[in-house]
Design a protein around this motif. Structure first.
Motif, PDB file in Angstrom:
ATOM      1  N   ARG A   1      15.237   6.703  -8.628  1.00 47.32           N
ATOM      2  CA  ARG A   1      15.623   6.411  -7.240  1.00 47.32           C
ATOM      3  C   ARG A   1      14.504   5.648  -6.537  1.00 47.32           C
ATOM      4  O   ARG A   1      14.770   4.661  -5.843  1.00 47.32           O
ATOM      5  CB  ARG A   1      15.907   7.734  -6.530  1.00 47.32           C
TER       6      ARG A   1
ATOM      7  N   LYS B   1       0.840  -1.205   0.000  1.00 46.49           N
ATOM      8  CA  LYS B   1       0.000   0.000   0.000  1.00 46.49           C
ATOM      9  C   LYS B   1       0.872   1.250   0.000  1.00 46.49           C
ATOM     10  O   LYS B   1       0.594   2.229  -0.695  1.00 46.49           O
ATOM     11  CB  LYS B   1      -0.874  -0.040   1.256  1.00 46.49           C
ATOM     12  N   GLN B   2       1.969   1.187   0.758  1.00 48.60           N
ATOM     13  CA  GLN B   2       2.882   2.325   0.831  1.00 48.60           C
ATOM     14  C   GLN B   2       3.518   2.605  -0.528  1.00 48.60           C
ATOM     15  O   GLN B   2       3.661   3.768  -0.927  1.00 48.60           O
ATOM     16  CB  GLN B   2       3.980   2.052   1.864  1.00 48.60           C
TER      17      GLN B   2
ATOM     18  N   LYS C   1      11.532  -8.247   2.579  1.00 50.60           N
ATOM     19  CA  LYS C   1      11.177  -7.993   3.977  1.00 50.60           C
ATOM     20  C   LYS C   1      10.042  -7.000   4.112  1.00 50.60           C
ATOM     21  O   LYS C   1       9.659  -6.650   5.214  1.00 50.60           O
ATOM     22  CB  LYS C   1      12.390  -7.480   4.737  1.00 50.60           C
TER      23      LYS C   1
ATOM     24  N   GLU D   1       5.721  14.750  -8.170  1.00 49.41           N
ATOM     25  CA  GLU D   1       7.097  15.113  -7.810  1.00 49.41           C
ATOM     26  C   GLU D   1       7.886  15.509  -9.059  1.00 49.41           C
ATOM     27  O   GLU D   1       8.664  16.462  -9.038  1.00 49.41           O
ATOM     28  CB  GLU D   1       7.782  13.947  -7.088  1.00 49.41           C
TER      29      GLU D   1
ATOM     30  N   ARG E   1      14.785  -2.864  -4.587  1.00 43.98           N
ATOM     31  CA  ARG E   1      15.673  -3.367  -3.541  1.00 43.98           C
ATOM     32  C   ARG E   1      14.868  -3.974  -2.391  1.00 43.98           C
ATOM     33  O   ARG E   1      15.189  -5.046  -1.886  1.00 43.98           O
ATOM     34  CB  ARG E   1      16.535  -2.214  -3.019  1.00 43.98           C
ATOM     35  N   GLN E   2      13.795  -3.280  -2.021  1.00 44.11           N
ATOM     36  CA  GLN E   2      12.957  -3.779  -0.924  1.00 44.11           C
ATOM     37  C   GLN E   2      12.258  -5.070  -1.324  1.00 44.11           C
ATOM     38  O   GLN E   2      12.128  -5.989  -0.512  1.00 44.11           O
ATOM     39  CB  GLN E   2      11.931  -2.722  -0.535  1.00 44.11           C
TER      40      GLN E   2
ATOM     41  N   GLU F   1      14.697   1.836  -5.190  1.00 48.75           N
ATOM     42  CA  GLU F   1      14.432   1.558  -3.778  1.00 48.75           C
ATOM     43  C   GLU F   1      13.368   0.473  -3.623  1.00 48.75           C
ATOM     44  O   GLU F   1      13.509  -0.455  -2.826  1.00 48.75           O
ATOM     45  CB  GLU F   1      13.985   2.851  -3.094  1.00 48.75           C
TER      46      GLU F   1
ATOM     47  N   SER G   1       1.993   6.976  -6.713  1.00 47.61           N
ATOM     48  CA  SER G   1       1.023   7.995  -7.109  1.00 47.61           C
ATOM     49  C   SER G   1       1.573   9.406  -6.902  1.00 47.61           C
ATOM     50  O   SER G   1       1.101  10.349  -7.517  1.00 47.61           O
ATOM     51  CB  SER G   1      -0.279   7.816  -6.333  1.00 47.61           C
ATOM     52  N   SER G   2       2.569   9.539  -6.029  1.00 43.55           N
ATOM     53  CA  SER G   2       3.173  10.862  -5.809  1.00 43.55           C
ATOM     54  C   SER G   2       4.217  11.201  -6.867  1.00 43.55           C
ATOM     55  O   SER G   2       4.556  12.367  -7.045  1.00 43.55           O
ATOM     56  CB  SER G   2       3.867  10.926  -4.443  1.00 43.55           C
TER      57      SER G   2
ATOM     58  N   GLY H   1       0.104  -4.029   8.804  1.00 40.43           N
ATOM     59  CA  GLY H   1       0.460  -3.275   9.987  1.00 40.43           C
ATOM     60  C   GLY H   1       1.746  -3.690  10.661  1.00 40.43           C
ATOM     61  O   GLY H   1       2.269  -2.956  11.465  1.00 40.43           O
ATOM     62  N   ARG H   2       2.275  -4.845  10.359  1.00 43.70           N
ATOM     63  CA  ARG H   2       3.508  -5.270  11.034  1.00 43.70           C
ATOM     64  C   ARG H   2       4.549  -5.672  10.002  1.00 43.70           C
ATOM     65  O   ARG H   2       4.220  -6.268   8.985  1.00 43.70           O
ATOM     66  CB  ARG H   2       3.237  -6.484  11.932  1.00 43.70           C
TER      67      ARG H   2
ATOM     68  N   LEU I   1       1.119   4.402  -2.809  1.00 42.87           N
ATOM     69  CA  LEU I   1       1.005   5.835  -2.479  1.00 42.87           C
ATOM     70  C   LEU I   1       2.203   6.599  -3.018  1.00 42.87           C
ATOM     71  O   LEU I   1       2.059   7.699  -3.569  1.00 42.87           O
ATOM     72  CB  LEU I   1       0.949   6.005  -0.965  1.00 42.87           C
ATOM     73  N   GLN I   2       3.390   6.007  -2.846  1.00 43.73           N
ATOM     74  CA  GLN I   2       4.593   6.701  -3.312  1.00 43.73           C
ATOM     75  C   GLN I   2       4.621   6.788  -4.832  1.00 43.73           C
ATOM     76  O   GLN I   2       5.024   7.801  -5.384  1.00 43.73           O
ATOM     77  CB  GLN I   2       5.834   5.997  -2.780  1.00 43.73           C
TER      78      GLN I   2
END
Lengths: 253, 84
Positions: B63, B8-9, B76, B20, B70-71, B67, B15-16, B82-83, B12-13
């Motif tokens: 970038r 989800k994060q 991970k 940017e 890489r993630q 990123e 969509s930004s 949430g966790r 959002l990024q």
């Protein structure tokens, strides 16, 4: 009928401030809205924090607790980790404040203060301050600055990458402000435009205006519901992005 | 809730990123325009600013993509519920 004038009258800020000995004290519709919302939130939340004895008091306290749990478990902890616990009050305030201002715009005679770039810029500067503070708190000045250079960058590229990284972080904070501002402004403009369709068509012919009434009102109701959703969504997105950026500063690689 | 291997994060990024890019471009153009008005070099600084803003916008996008890759490879990032 000047459509642009009507739209700008309803969307833009109006200043009826005072001039005192060369000093200007701006009192605007947006600042009054923010003030009213802030006072209501302050009084309401203080009341909730003290009202425990009665049954309704317990209900309100439970609601407030579930709100705080929601912000903690779905916004702060997943993105900032355990380090984010100290920042929980800020995120709770931010979410509730933006949400209240967004929703205040749906009440007649009140304005959406978040459709003013100055308001969203101030909120974004506060978020930028929190991001800066979280980086400095957990890494110190040197460690914080080192975090701007990605690992594995050749030494000769560092003077180029470092300013780029700093500017891109500033741009991210700017985008926070622009996103909230643009979404709230455009939503209310669409609402007004849909309403004005009736009058524009009605000016051509009164029967055409009557015919446009029903579709325009159906669209208007749909868009109002969408605006309510957007009010929640934008408050959520602003808070979540702040948490993500603060988390990325804390957990640098 | 995430789609296609993105959290989800990440969504959002992503969509930004468009905004940017636009802000980076406008920043470059604005800086170039200001330098032009100060130094009287119209329109060269504006053009240089536009190119620099364009480069900065692409740097931000590359970038972010790097990123996220890489993630994803580290495997991970399971932040959705949430966790970690």
């Amino acid at each position: 009928m000047d459509v642009a004038e009507i739209i700008s009258h309803h969307i833009l800020d109006h200043d009826w401030g005072l001039s005192l000995g060369g000093w200007r004290l701006p009192i605007t519709t947006h600042s009054v809205t923010i003030f009213v919302v802030s006072v209501l939130l302050l009084v309401g939340l203080v009341y909730i924090s003290r009202a425990r004895a009665s049954r309704s008091g317990r209900l309100l306290t439970t609601l407030a607790e579930s709100y705080i749990t929601f912000v903690r478990d779905s916004l702060v902890l997943p993105n900032m980790g355990a380090e984010g616990r100290g920042f929980l009050p800020y995120f709770c305030t931010l979410f509730l404040f933006i949400l209240s201002i967004n929703l205040a715009g749906m009440i007649p005679e009140m304005k959406t203060a978040t459709s003013n770039i100055s308001v969203t810029a101030a909120l974004a500067i506060c978020s930028g301050g929190v991001i800066l503070y979280s980086g400095l708190k957990y890494h110190g000045i040197i460690g914080f600055l080192k975090g701007f250079v990605p690992s594995g960058t050749p030494v000769w590229l560092v003077p180029l990458i470092f300013p780029l990284e700093i500017i891109s972080t500033i741009i991210k904070v700017c985008v926070l402000a622009i996103r909230l501002f643009a979404n709230m402004l455009s939503g209310h403009m669409v609402l007004l435009c849909l309403l004005l369709i009736i009058f524009i068509v009605g000016k051509m012919h009164i029967a055409a205006g009557a015919g446009a009434l029903l579709p325009a009102m159906v669209l208007e109701i749909f868009m109002t519901c969408l605006e309510l959703l957007v009010a929640f969504l934008q408050a959520y997105v602003f808070t979540l992005l702040t948490a993500i950026f603060a988390g990325s500063v804390i957990h640098t690689h | 809730m995430g789609f296609g291997g993105f959290s989800k994060q990440d969504h959002l990024q992503i969509s930004s990123l468009g905004m940017e890019f636009a802000v980076a471009e406008l920043l470059g153009i604005g800086l170039g325009f200001w330098l032009d008005s100060k130094c009287g070099t119209t329109p060269w600084m504006l053009l240089v600013g536009a190119v620099v803003g364009f480069a900065l916008g692409f740097y931000i996008i590359f970038r972010a993509a790097k990123e996220m890759e890489r993630q994803a490879q580290a495997g991970k990032v399971k932040k959705d519920n949430g966790r970690s």
